[in-house]
Design an enzyme around this catalytic site. Structure first.
Site, PDB file in Angstrom:
ATOM      1  N   TYR A  10      64.551  31.145  33.726  1.00 40.91           N
ATOM      2  CA  TYR A  10      63.508  31.801  32.916  1.00 40.91           C
ATOM      3  C   TYR A  10      63.512  31.288  31.483  1.00 40.91           C
ATOM      4  CZ  TYR A  10      62.682  34.611  36.970  1.00 40.91           C
ATOM      5  OH  TYR A  10      62.365  34.983  38.268  1.00 40.91           O
TER       6      TYR A  10
ATOM      7  N   GLN B 219      49.342  38.313  38.216  1.00 45.02           N
ATOM      8  CA  GLN B 219      50.676  38.133  38.803  1.00 45.02           C
ATOM      9  C   GLN B 219      51.506  37.221  37.907  1.00 45.02           C
ATOM     10  OE1 GLN B 219      50.309  37.663  43.411  1.00 45.02           O
ATOM     11  NE2 GLN B 219      48.411  36.852  42.507  1.00 45.02           N
TER      12      GLN B 219
ATOM     13  N   ASP C 272      53.162  34.431  32.232  1.00 47.41           N
ATOM     14  CA  ASP C 272      52.923  33.717  30.968  1.00 47.41           C
ATOM     15  C   ASP C 272      52.006  34.568  30.079  1.00 47.41           C
ATOM     16  OD1 ASP C 272      50.800  31.890  33.084  1.00 47.41           O
ATOM     17  OD2 ASP C 272      50.022  33.050  31.396  1.00 47.41           O
TER      18      ASP C 272
ATOM     19  N   HIS D  81      53.872  41.579  37.483  1.00 53.39           N
ATOM     20  CA  HIS D  81      55.171  40.954  37.789  1.00 53.39           C
ATOM     21  C   HIS D  81      56.017  40.764  36.540  1.00 53.39           C
ATOM     22  CE1 HIS D  81      53.548  39.079  41.786  1.00 53.39           C
ATOM     23  NE2 HIS D  81      53.750  40.367  41.873  1.00 53.39           N
TER      24      HIS D  81
ATOM     25  N   CYS E  21      72.033  43.791  24.450  1.00 57.79           N
ATOM     26  CA  CYS E  21      70.955  44.688  24.025  1.00 57.79           C
ATOM     27  C   CYS E  21      71.314  45.324  22.690  1.00 57.79           C
ATOM     28  CB  CYS E  21      70.737  45.778  25.074  1.00 57.79           C
ATOM     29  SG  CYS E  21      71.978  47.102  25.005  1.00 57.79           S
TER      30      CYS E  21
ATOM     31  N   THR F  74      45.142  32.412  43.264  1.00 53.29           N
ATOM     32  CA  THR F  74      46.309  32.930  43.973  1.00 53.29           C
ATOM     33  C   THR F  74      46.215  32.569  45.441  1.00 53.29           C
ATOM     34  OG1 THR F  74      47.662  34.894  44.463  1.00 53.29           O
ATOM     35  CG2 THR F  74      45.273  35.227  44.288  1.00 53.29           C
ATOM     36  N   SER F  75      47.368  32.248  46.023  1.00 52.50           N
ATOM     37  CA  SER F  75      47.380  31.816  47.433  1.00 52.50           C
ATOM     38  C   SER F  75      47.285  33.003  48.386  1.00 52.50           C
ATOM     39  CB  SER F  75      48.668  31.030  47.723  1.00 52.50           C
ATOM     40  OG  SER F  75      49.802  31.881  47.493  1.00 52.50           O
TER      41      SER F  75
ATOM     42  N   ASN G  51      39.346  29.660  43.857  1.00 53.69           N
ATOM     43  CA  ASN G  51      40.638  29.041  44.142  1.00 53.69           C
ATOM     44  C   ASN G  51      40.439  27.551  44.375  1.00 53.69           C
ATOM     45  OD1 ASN G  51      43.382  30.130  44.298  1.00 53.69           O
ATOM     46  ND2 ASN G  51      43.428  29.135  46.312  1.00 53.69           N
TER      47      ASN G  51
ATOM     48  N   ALA H 296      39.573  26.302  38.605  1.00 55.87           N
ATOM     49  CA  ALA H 296      38.954  27.497  37.992  1.00 55.87           C
ATOM     50  C   ALA H 296      38.383  27.189  36.609  1.00 55.87           C
ATOM     51  CB  ALA H 296      39.992  28.611  37.899  1.00 55.87           C
TER      52      ALA H 296
HETATM   53  N1  APR Z   1      42.144  26.445  39.861  1.00 55.12           N
HETATM   54  C1  APR Z   1      42.119  27.419  40.818  1.00 55.12           C
HETATM   55  N2  APR Z   1      43.098  27.600  41.725  1.00 55.12           N
HETATM   56  C2  APR Z   1      44.160  26.775  41.654  1.00 55.12           C
HETATM   57  C3  APR Z   1      44.262  25.733  40.686  1.00 55.12           C
HETATM   58  C4  APR Z   1      43.192  25.598  39.771  1.00 55.12           C
HETATM   59  N3  APR Z   1      43.184  24.636  38.829  1.00 55.12           N
HETATM   60  N4  APR Z   1      45.437  25.077  40.891  1.00 55.12           N
HETATM   61  C5  APR Z   1      46.045  25.684  41.941  1.00 55.12           C
HETATM   62  N5  APR Z   1      45.274  26.683  42.398  1.00 55.12           N
HETATM   63  C6  APR Z   1      45.551  27.617  43.501  1.00 55.12           C
HETATM   64  C7  APR Z   1      46.307  27.005  44.642  1.00 55.12           C
HETATM   65  O1  APR Z   1      45.410  26.442  45.586  1.00 55.12           O
HETATM   66  C8  APR Z   1      47.052  28.210  45.223  1.00 55.12           C
HETATM   67  O2  APR Z   1      46.295  28.836  46.252  1.00 55.12           O
HETATM   68  O3  APR Z   1      46.380  28.631  42.979  1.00 55.12           O
HETATM   69  C9  APR Z   1      47.167  29.174  44.042  1.00 55.12           C
HETATM   70  C10 APR Z   1      48.588  29.345  43.545  1.00 55.12           C
HETATM   71  O4  APR Z   1      49.317  29.914  44.591  1.00 55.12           O
HETATM   72  P1  APR Z   1      50.878  30.188  44.405  1.00 55.12           P
HETATM   73  O5  APR Z   1      51.552  28.959  43.908  1.00 55.12           O
HETATM   74  O6  APR Z   1      51.349  30.813  45.687  1.00 55.12           O
HETATM   75  O7  APR Z   1      50.960  31.247  43.229  1.00 55.12           O
HETATM   76  P2  APR Z   1      50.593  32.793  43.285  1.00 55.12           P
HETATM   77  O8  APR Z   1      49.580  33.064  44.340  1.00 55.12           O
HETATM   78  O9  APR Z   1      50.255  33.209  41.906  1.00 55.12           O
HETATM   79  O10 APR Z   1      51.990  33.456  43.714  1.00 55.12           O
HETATM   80  C11 APR Z   1      52.035  34.860  43.730  1.00 55.12           C
HETATM   81  O11 APR Z   1      54.393  34.748  44.248  1.00 55.12           O
HETATM   82  O12 APR Z   1      56.399  33.779  43.933  1.00 55.12           O
HETATM   83  C12 APR Z   1      55.646  34.873  43.585  1.00 55.12           C
HETATM   84  O13 APR Z   1      55.892  36.132  41.638  1.00 55.12           O
HETATM   85  C13 APR Z   1      55.398  34.924  42.109  1.00 55.12           C
HETATM   86  O14 APR Z   1      53.440  35.774  41.005  1.00 55.12           O
HETATM   87  C14 APR Z   1      53.886  34.879  42.003  1.00 55.12           C
HETATM   88  C15 APR Z   1      53.427  35.307  43.372  1.00 55.12           C
END
Ligand code: APR
Length: 238
Positions: free
Chosen positions: A56, A91, A94, A109, A136, A177-178, A202, A220
């Site tokens: 982190y 989620q 940052d 998160h 702390c 998000t995936s 996405n 995006a």
């Molecule tokens: N524009 C839009 N979508 C995008 C871009 C972009 N430029 N680049 C990547 N992506 C998409 C990818 O296709 C993918 O589906 O963003 C998604 C990111 O997926 P993950 O890497 O699985 O991240 P996320 O969905 O945020 O993960 C959720 O999992 O590990 C935990 O806590 C962690 O918050 C996180 C959570």
């Protein structure tokens, strides 16, 4: 009662990808370089706290070298200019939504720029590294600090507030998000159950693709700004 749509937005790592922050499940993602059980679980923190702190610390330090992209700025514009209620849930840990101008951000998160006392649970702003010696200021004797991050197996933050908004949403927008990790992956089904129009932005179809009534695939930073501008121009024709 506002006659304008109540909007709930969910973002994931993809919204920060064009700013240069790694996502998790891409071929070069964070979970390709690190084992989740080592750096993102309470058990991993007990086993090797310095390994977790280093993971982190590196991500926290990286924030100073990245800037918000057009997707963050488009969402901030939507939050500021939309005549109805808008809730932004992320989620991501940052601070790019805040730096992109978002007036309100719900970090389900946690946040890289905060630390938490393991004894009292008190959360404090934190910009620098956390080491094994970092203590702390709220306990006697002083206790250790952990990243204010929700790890796997822990309960995400602000869930009651989020589900209340999902139950009232007219429009649910998911960006970058995936759709792999619950409870966030279940938000689209919850919004749809209450009659919301569901829209996905996405790079490619997510795991929840079948639950979205509209989809815009591509970066995006390219797909979102024009869509937000059109929505703001005709707020009753969404
Ligand atoms: N524009 C839009 N979508 C995008 C871009 C972009 N430029 N680049 C990547 N992506 C998409 C990818 O296709 C993918 O589906 O963003 C998604 C990111 O997926 P993950 O890497 O699985 O991240 P996320 O969905 O945020 O993960 C959720 O999992 O590990 C935990 O806590 C962690 O918050 C996180 C959570």
């Amino acid at each position: 009662m506002s006659q304008h749509a109540r909007i709930v937005i969910l973002t994931g790592a993809g919204v920060s990808a064009e700013s240069g922050l790694a996502t998790f499940r891409a071929h070069d993602g964070l979970w390709e370089q690190h084992r989740i059980e080592d750096v993102a679980t309470p058990e991993g923190f007990v086993r090797n706290p310095q390994l977790v702190q280093n993971f982190y610390n590196q991500r926290r330090a990286q924030l100073s070298s990245v800037v918000p992209n057009q997707a963050h700025q488009a969402l901030a514009r939507l939050q500021r200019e939309w005549p109805g209620d808008v809730m932004l849930v992320t989620q991501n840990v940052d601070d790019l939504h805040e730096r992109g101008g978002s007036p309100q951000v719900i970090h389900m998160h946690g946040e890289l720029l905060k630390a938490r006392c393991v004894e009292s649970g008190q959360v404090v702003a934190w910009l620098n590294d956390i080491t094994a010696e970092t203590r702390c200021a709220c306990c006697k004797p002083a206790a250790i600090l952990r990243p204010h991050i929700v790890w796997f197996g822990e309960i995400p933050l602000h869930m009651e507030h989020i589900y209340t908004a999902l139950g009232q949403a007219d429009l649910f927008i998911s960006i970058g998000t995936s759709g792999n990790v619950y409870p966030a992956a279940g938000f689209v089904a919850e919004a749809r159950r209450h009659g919301a129009l569901t829209v996905e932005f996405n790079l490619e179809p997510s795991e929840q693709r079948s639950l979205f009534q509209q989809a815009n695939y591509g970066p995006a930073g390219e797909t979102l700004p024009g869509w937000v501008d059109r929505l703001l121009k005709e707020p009753t024709k969404w």
